[in-house]
Design a protein around this motif. Sequence first.
Motif, PDB file in Angstrom:
ATOM      1  N   ALA A 222       2.790   0.280 -16.172  1.00 16.93           N
ATOM      2  CA  ALA A 222       2.859  -0.259 -17.135  1.00 16.93           C
ATOM      3  C   ALA A 222       4.103  -0.935 -16.609  1.00 16.93           C
ATOM      4  O   ALA A 222       5.594  -1.453 -17.177  1.00 16.93           O
ATOM      5  CB  ALA A 222       2.536  -0.144 -18.402  1.00 16.93           C
ATOM      6  N   ARG A 223       4.775  -1.011 -15.326  1.00 24.59           N
ATOM      7  CA  ARG A 223       6.109  -0.507 -14.382  1.00 24.59           C
ATOM      8  C   ARG A 223       5.733  -1.126 -13.137  1.00 24.59           C
ATOM      9  O   ARG A 223       4.763  -0.699 -12.282  1.00 24.59           O
ATOM     10  CB  ARG A 223       6.794   0.241 -14.949  1.00 24.59           C
ATOM     11  CG  ARG A 223       5.879   1.604 -15.154  1.00 24.59           C
ATOM     12  CD  ARG A 223       6.415   2.357 -14.124  1.00 24.59           C
ATOM     13  NE  ARG A 223       5.182   3.635 -13.578  1.00 24.59           N
ATOM     14  CZ  ARG A 223       3.638   3.764 -12.603  1.00 24.59           C
ATOM     15  NH1 ARG A 223       4.135   3.554 -11.814  1.00 24.59           N
ATOM     16  NH2 ARG A 223       3.213   4.796 -12.633  1.00 24.59           N
ATOM     17  N   PHE A 224       6.973  -1.135 -12.326  1.00 25.46           N
ATOM     18  CA  PHE A 224       6.652  -0.969 -10.740  1.00 25.46           C
ATOM     19  C   PHE A 224       6.649   0.491 -10.182  1.00 25.46           C
ATOM     20  O   PHE A 224       6.760   0.979 -10.921  1.00 25.46           O
ATOM     21  CB  PHE A 224       8.591  -1.332 -10.558  1.00 25.46           C
ATOM     22  CG  PHE A 224       8.380  -2.945 -10.527  1.00 25.46           C
ATOM     23  CD1 PHE A 224       8.474  -3.652  -9.874  1.00 25.46           C
ATOM     24  CD2 PHE A 224       9.829  -3.009 -11.930  1.00 25.46           C
ATOM     25  CE1 PHE A 224       9.052  -5.606  -9.624  1.00 25.46           C
ATOM     26  CE2 PHE A 224      10.138  -5.140 -11.974  1.00 25.46           C
ATOM     27  CZ  PHE A 224       9.469  -6.185 -11.132  1.00 25.46           C
ATOM     28  N   GLY A 225       5.762  -0.063  -8.991  1.00 24.47           N
ATOM     29  CA  GLY A 225       5.160   1.142  -8.422  1.00 24.47           C
ATOM     30  C   GLY A 225       6.225   2.117  -7.448  1.00 24.47           C
ATOM     31  O   GLY A 225       7.571   1.516  -7.356  1.00 24.47           O
ATOM     32  N   ASP A 226       6.525   3.131  -7.791  1.00 25.58           N
ATOM     33  CA  ASP A 226       7.104   4.014  -6.635  1.00 25.58           C
ATOM     34  C   ASP A 226       6.625   4.789  -5.665  1.00 25.58           C
ATOM     35  O   ASP A 226       6.046   5.685  -5.787  1.00 25.58           O
ATOM     36  CB  ASP A 226       8.029   4.664  -7.190  1.00 25.58           C
ATOM     37  CG  ASP A 226       9.189   5.508  -7.125  1.00 25.58           C
ATOM     38  OD1 ASP A 226       9.576   5.556  -5.290  1.00 25.58           O
ATOM     39  OD2 ASP A 226      10.513   5.859  -7.838  1.00 25.58           O
ATOM     40  N   PRO A 227       7.172   4.499  -4.404  1.00 22.94           N
ATOM     41  CA  PRO A 227       7.478   3.804  -4.137  1.00 22.94           C
ATOM     42  C   PRO A 227       7.442   2.264  -3.314  1.00 22.94           C
ATOM     43  O   PRO A 227       8.457   1.061  -2.783  1.00 22.94           O
ATOM     44  CB  PRO A 227       7.653   4.309  -2.783  1.00 22.94           C
ATOM     45  CG  PRO A 227       6.240   4.859  -1.861  1.00 22.94           C
ATOM     46  CD  PRO A 227       6.058   4.886  -3.398  1.00 22.94           C
ATOM     47  N   GLU A 228       6.465   1.369  -3.654  1.00 23.84           N
ATOM     48  CA  GLU A 228       5.919   0.259  -3.576  1.00 23.84           C
ATOM     49  C   GLU A 228       7.280  -0.772  -3.485  1.00 23.84           C
ATOM     50  O   GLU A 228       7.497  -1.544  -2.603  1.00 23.84           O
ATOM     51  CB  GLU A 228       4.828  -0.384  -3.903  1.00 23.84           C
ATOM     52  CG  GLU A 228       3.157   0.604  -3.855  1.00 23.84           C
ATOM     53  CD  GLU A 228       3.163   1.753  -4.116  1.00 23.84           C
ATOM     54  OE1 GLU A 228       4.368   2.495  -4.984  1.00 23.84           O
ATOM     55  OE2 GLU A 228       2.145   1.612  -4.736  1.00 23.84           O
ATOM     56  N   THR A 229       7.906  -0.664  -4.444  1.00 27.25           N
ATOM     57  CA  THR A 229       8.886  -0.733  -4.758  1.00 27.25           C
ATOM     58  C   THR A 229      10.428  -1.712  -4.011  1.00 27.25           C
ATOM     59  O   THR A 229      10.967  -2.845  -3.724  1.00 27.25           O
ATOM     60  CB  THR A 229       9.912  -1.211  -6.563  1.00 27.25           C
ATOM     61  OG1 THR A 229       7.983  -1.073  -6.967  1.00 27.25           O
ATOM     62  CG2 THR A 229      10.564  -2.265  -6.711  1.00 27.25           C
TER      63      THR A 229
ATOM     64  N   GLN B  86       1.148  -0.796  -0.733  1.00 29.30           N
ATOM     65  CA  GLN B  86      -0.290   0.230  -0.024  1.00 29.30           C
ATOM     66  C   GLN B  86       0.878   1.276   0.307  1.00 29.30           C
ATOM     67  O   GLN B  86       1.632   1.381   0.504  1.00 29.30           O
ATOM     68  CB  GLN B  86      -0.886  -0.033   1.179  1.00 29.30           C
ATOM     69  CG  GLN B  86      -2.107   1.387   1.095  1.00 29.30           C
ATOM     70  CD  GLN B  86      -3.228   1.336   2.367  1.00 29.30           C
ATOM     71  OE1 GLN B  86      -2.550   1.371   3.181  1.00 29.30           O
ATOM     72  NE2 GLN B  86      -4.118   1.150   1.855  1.00 29.30           N
ATOM     73  N   ASP B  87       0.397   2.013  -0.932  1.00 25.45           N
ATOM     74  CA  ASP B  87       1.527   3.309  -1.307  1.00 25.45           C
ATOM     75  C   ASP B  87       0.161   4.534  -0.210  1.00 25.45           C
ATOM     76  O   ASP B  87      -0.558   4.363  -0.055  1.00 25.45           O
ATOM     77  CB  ASP B  87       1.136   3.285  -2.663  1.00 25.45           C
ATOM     78  CG  ASP B  87       1.762   5.288  -2.677  1.00 25.45           C
ATOM     79  OD1 ASP B  87       3.056   5.631  -2.188  1.00 25.45           O
ATOM     80  OD2 ASP B  87       1.987   5.747  -3.920  1.00 25.45           O
ATOM     81  N   HIS B  88       1.213   6.035   0.147  1.00 25.66           N
ATOM     82  CA  HIS B  88       0.904   6.764   0.687  1.00 25.66           C
ATOM     83  C   HIS B  88       0.871   8.158   0.282  1.00 25.66           C
ATOM     84  O   HIS B  88       2.182   8.549  -0.586  1.00 25.66           O
ATOM     85  CB  HIS B  88       1.326   7.250   1.932  1.00 25.66           C
ATOM     86  CG  HIS B  88       1.147   6.009   2.940  1.00 25.66           C
ATOM     87  ND1 HIS B  88       1.455   4.907   2.748  1.00 25.66           N
ATOM     88  CD2 HIS B  88       0.224   5.682   3.938  1.00 25.66           C
ATOM     89  CE1 HIS B  88       0.911   4.226   3.960  1.00 25.66           C
ATOM     90  NE2 HIS B  88       0.274   4.540   4.751  1.00 25.66           N
TER      91      HIS B  88
ATOM     92  N   LEU C  36       3.139  -5.940 -14.280  1.00 32.58           N
ATOM     93  CA  LEU C  36       1.753  -4.918 -14.200  1.00 32.58           C
ATOM     94  C   LEU C  36       1.149  -4.706 -13.201  1.00 32.58           C
ATOM     95  O   LEU C  36       1.059  -5.503 -12.455  1.00 32.58           O
ATOM     96  CB  LEU C  36       0.541  -6.031 -14.782  1.00 32.58           C
ATOM     97  CG  LEU C  36      -0.773  -5.488 -15.056  1.00 32.58           C
ATOM     98  CD1 LEU C  36      -0.991  -4.213 -16.154  1.00 32.58           C
ATOM     99  CD2 LEU C  36      -2.004  -6.137 -15.758  1.00 32.58           C
ATOM    100  N   TYR C  37       1.866  -3.587 -13.270  1.00 37.51           N
ATOM    101  CA  TYR C  37       0.752  -3.129 -11.523  1.00 37.51           C
ATOM    102  C   TYR C  37      -0.830  -2.738 -11.201  1.00 37.51           C
ATOM    103  O   TYR C  37      -1.221  -1.732 -11.878  1.00 37.51           O
ATOM    104  CB  TYR C  37       1.637  -1.068 -11.210  1.00 37.51           C
ATOM    105  CG  TYR C  37       1.224  -0.209 -10.204  1.00 37.51           C
ATOM    106  CD1 TYR C  37      -0.310  -0.602  -9.654  1.00 37.51           C
ATOM    107  CD2 TYR C  37       2.449   0.577  -9.749  1.00 37.51           C
ATOM    108  CE1 TYR C  37      -0.368   0.364  -9.127  1.00 37.51           C
ATOM    109  CE2 TYR C  37       2.268   1.210  -9.051  1.00 37.51           C
ATOM    110  CZ  TYR C  37       0.503   1.211  -8.318  1.00 37.51           C
ATOM    111  OH  TYR C  37       0.786   1.883  -7.131  1.00 37.51           O
ATOM    112  N   VAL C  38      -1.454  -3.620 -10.858  1.00 40.58           N
ATOM    113  CA  VAL C  38      -2.617  -3.506 -10.569  1.00 40.58           C
ATOM    114  C   VAL C  38      -2.966  -2.538  -8.905  1.00 40.58           C
ATOM    115  O   VAL C  38      -2.172  -3.217  -8.180  1.00 40.58           O
ATOM    116  CB  VAL C  38      -3.304  -4.560  -9.935  1.00 40.58           C
ATOM    117  CG1 VAL C  38      -4.826  -4.839  -9.915  1.00 40.58           C
ATOM    118  CG2 VAL C  38      -3.472  -5.655 -11.417  1.00 40.58           C
TER     119      VAL C  38
HETATM  120  N1  GLY Z   1       2.975   4.398  -6.353  1.00 41.55           N
HETATM  121  C1  GLY Z   1       2.246   5.150  -6.660  1.00 41.55           C
HETATM  122  C2  GLY Z   1       2.952   5.010  -8.701  1.00 41.55           C
HETATM  123  O1  GLY Z   1       4.022   4.181  -8.769  1.00 41.55           O
HETATM  124  O2  GLY Z   1       2.674   4.869  -9.816  1.00 41.55           O
END
Ligand code: GLY
Length: 417
Positions: free
Chosen positions: A278-285, A203-205, A260-262
Motif C-alpha cells: 500500500a506504499r512505495f517500495g524500498d529500494p525500487e523508489t 525490479q528489486d533483488h 499501489l505497489y503491484v
Molecule cells: N522492495 C520490496 C518492498 O518494498 O516491499
Amino acid sequence: MRILVIGSGGREHALLTGLSGNGLNELTVAPGNAGMATLADVRGVDVADPAAIVALARDVDAELVVIGPEVPLVAGAADALEEAGIAVFGPSKAAAQLEGSKAFAKEVMAAAGVRTAQARQVTDVADLEAALDEFGPTYVVKDDGLAGGKGVVVTGERREAKAHAEAVLETGPVLFESFLQGPEVSLFCLVDGETVVPLLPAQDHKRARDNDEGPNTGGMGAYAPLPWLPADGTERIVREIAEPVAREMVRRGTPYHGLLYVGAAWGAEGPAVVEFNARFGDPETQAVLALLKTPLADVLGAVASRRLRELAPLEWAPGYAATVVLAAGGYPEAPRTGGAITGEALDDPSKVLHAGTTKRDGAYVSEGGRVLNAVGRGATLEEAVAEAYRVIEGIELEGSFYRTDIARRAIEGEISL
Ligand code: GLY
C-alpha cells in the motif's frame, strides 16, 4: 508548499529529494534519519500513532502529508489526517488492507478476476502437513499480516517451510501459496479511485547475496526501467491488475487513494500478482524517482486532492537508474550498528540516500541493517549500474557489504520471457 513526510528509510529520503523541488517546498520528516537533515527539518513521531501524526502535521502547519511506510497506513493515519482536514497521500486503513492482510488481497483479486497464485489459509497447526503436501516442493509461506519484511519464506526445504509456518501460527493465520514462475516486476501505480497512472517498472533483488543466495531481505538493490519487459508490459499490468483492483475497491465502498505497489511475476500467460503493498517500495523508489522529471509534489498532491485524472502525463528522464544498498555486517539476522561511515558523497542525495544512519559527534554512524543506497543514472542500464557502484565504492563502513550483481542478468540479456 509545507510538506510532512512520515518514515525514516531510503524510500523516504528519495521522496524528500523529489519533493524538495529544488528548495521550493518546506519539508519536515518524522522520524527521519541523520542524512535527511540537509533537506528537511527532522522531528520525532511514533509512526504507529495516527493521533501523534495529526498533532505533528498541525504543529508544522502541513499542507500535504506523505506517508511512506505501511505501519501508519494500516493503523489509520490517512483516515485521521483526512478527518482533521489535512491533505494526505496514502490510502485509508480499509484500503491499506490490500497490504495489511494477504487473505483480504486474495479475496479482492478473486472478485476482480486478477491472476495470482493459488493460496490456502491455515489457522490450525494440525492442518500444516496437508498444506505442505498440497503446495510443495517450492514452498511459499506467508504471514497473513504485516511482518516488517520478515513474513515471507520461499524455500525448497519442507522442514524450513514448516518451521516458518509454525512460527507465524503463534501470532495469526499463515498463507500457503503456489510458486509463481517468471521474473518479478515491481510496478508502482498512483491510484485515485478508478484512475490509475503507472510509474516506471522496476525490479528489486531480495536475497542478501549475489546470485540470489542468502536470506530474504527488505531489498538489496533495484533498477528501472526493465529492458526485458514487453513493450506493452506496463500497460498490461495496469489493465489486467491495477485497474480491476481499483474498480473493485470503489465497488466495495473503500476506494484506494495512494500508491499501489503491484509485485508481479511475468509467467507464460503474462503478469500474475505475487503481492500488493500500500506504499512505495524500498529500494525500487530510489531508482524510479531518480528518473522522474514531473515535480513529485504535483504528482502526490494530485492524488491527495483527488485530481489525478487532471494531471498531465508524467515526464521521465531518458535512460536508466539503479540503486545498490550498503548493508551493515550481520544483516538481515543481526545487523551491527554504531560503525563510522565515511565518504565524499554522503551529503549529496542525488548519489547517496540514507536509510539506517545517525550522527555521533558530527559524523555519520550506522544505525540499521540497510544503511544507505548508492544511486546511479546512465544512458544505458550498464552505465547506470556502473555509476551506482562507483558511488558505493567511495563509502567506507567496517564490516558492511553489498551485492555486486545488481541488474547483471538484465544487462547480460539473461532474462527472457
Ligand atoms: N522492495 C520490496 C518492498 O518494498 O516491499
